[in-house]
Design a protein around this motif. Structure first.
Motif, short mmCIF file in Angstrom:
data_model
loop_
_atom_site.label_atom_id
_atom_site.label_comp_id
_atom_site.label_asym_id
_atom_site.label_seq_id
_atom_site.Cartn_x
_atom_site.Cartn_y
_atom_site.Cartn_z
N HIS A 94 -5.84 22.60 -67.32
CA HIS A 94 -4.46 22.17 -66.67
C HIS A 94 -4.36 22.55 -65.19
O HIS A 94 -3.72 22.11 -64.51
CB HIS A 94 -3.18 23.10 -66.97
CG HIS A 94 -3.01 24.23 -67.73
ND1 HIS A 94 -3.96 25.26 -68.36
CD2 HIS A 94 -2.59 25.71 -66.29
CE1 HIS A 94 -3.73 26.69 -67.56
NE2 HIS A 94 -2.77 26.49 -66.83
N SER A 125 2.15 26.60 -66.85
CA SER A 125 2.16 25.97 -65.88
C SER A 125 2.89 25.88 -65.04
O SER A 125 3.73 27.08 -64.56
CB SER A 125 2.84 24.89 -66.69
OG SER A 125 3.67 23.77 -66.61
N THR A 131 2.43 23.03 -70.49
CA THR A 131 1.28 23.49 -71.70
C THR A 131 1.49 23.97 -72.60
O THR A 131 2.75 24.96 -72.64
CB THR A 131 0.46 24.35 -70.74
OG1 THR A 131 1.24 26.05 -71.09
CG2 THR A 131 0.09 23.18 -69.38
#
Ligand code: SAM
Length: 276
Positions: A94, A125, A131
């Motif tokens: 990510h 995130s 995420t």
């Protein structure tokens, strides 16, 4: 952000099975991490004795994850499902995706409960994106696909990149690896991407036989596959221009040191394909 397994955590019933080696923790050791235990380190030492370039192979695989994620984010992919994600190692997927597309949404999954205990590292995130982590076993793809964390994080009407990096050689034919991947592929919409890196005996069959025996003795079945069996995972989808390559040759990054390694040292193929 969301996270499964909280009931398990509250009741303290996660069995980490520290007395036996786990592939996620051995891989963490190969990458220089600290989330590994004596049983993992002993099995890792036997693996390195069987295949001295194990650390090169692990790092080359991680570098492919970064290159392929960057490539897909630059192509406009904004959703990622990473199965067999492993113990967090920065940069995680990510971080690479959101570094290019801050609104990218990522779901991580693994079947090793220790990854769950480190999931928070996967959940930082960017505020624009999302995420999530869920514990799931890829050998039950129907249950994995139905998981509420997955369904509430990703939009299955828009393209999703499915990463199966260094995972499928742990799914033997006995566990119907090709059928499992077909179930996952069928759930994704047109324009989705399939990313695979996979160990192969093609370059050094004897070394791969030795590694397979070490993992087998440690209780983990491994099936390195020749190129044509790995290619079959992509059946019906269009391989992107790089094709299915020895992992070091998939869009090599001139700045990465791994360019000096040999294909036999990395011992993996890698490819990315698009669903028509
Ligand atoms: C070698 S690591 C790869 C980690 C990461 N994908 C990467 O490429 O850097 C393999 C991971 O697959 C996970 N794994 C193995 N069998 C699995 C299964 N049946 N379902 C889900 N995850 C699995 C292991 O726990 C481990 O974390």
């Amino acid at each position: 952000m969301d996270e499964s397994g909280t009931a398990q955590e509250q009741h303290g019933v996660i069995d980490l099975e520290l007395d036996r080696p786990h592939s996620a923790r051995m891989y963490d050791y190969f990458l220089g991490g600290i989330t590994n235990f004596p049983a993992d380190r002993e099995a890792a030492a036997r693996t390195i004795a069987a295949f001295p370039s194990t650390l090169i192979a692990a790092r080359s695989n991680r570098a492919f994850m970064r290159r392929s994620t960057r490539h897909l984010a630059l192509l406009g992919i904004e959703q990622f499902l990473d199965i067999g994600t492993g113990i967090p190692t920065s940069p995680n997927l990510h971080e690479v995706a959101q570094g290019i597309t801050p609104r990218a949404r990522v779901v991580y999954t693994d079947n090793d409960p220790i990854v769950l205990t480190h999931a928070r590292a996967l959940l930082h995130s960017r505020p624009e994106g999302a995420t999530a982590y869920m514990q799931a076993d890829v050998t039950d793809p129907t249950a994995l696909l139905a998981h509420p964390v997955l369904r509430s994080t990703l939009d299955f009407d828009r393209p999703i990149a499915l990463s199966l990096n260094a995972l499928l050689h742990f799914v033997t034919d006995e566990h119907h690896a090709h059928a499992v991947v077909e179930v996952l592929k069928a759930a994704l919409p047109s324009g989705s991407m399939l990313v695979i890196s996979h160990a192969t005996p093609d370059f050094d069959p004897e070394a791969l036989a030795r590694i397979t025996a070490v993992y087998q003795a440690a209780g983990t079945a491994v099936q390195a596959r020749p190129r044509d069996e790995i290619a079959r995972f992509f059946a019906g989808w269009e391989l992107l221009d790089a094709g299915l390559q020895p992992i070091l040759r998939w869009h090599p990054d001139p700045d990465e040191a791994h360019l000096t390694f040999a294909d036999a040292e990395a011992a993996c193929y890698a490819g990315v394909a698009r669903k028509p």
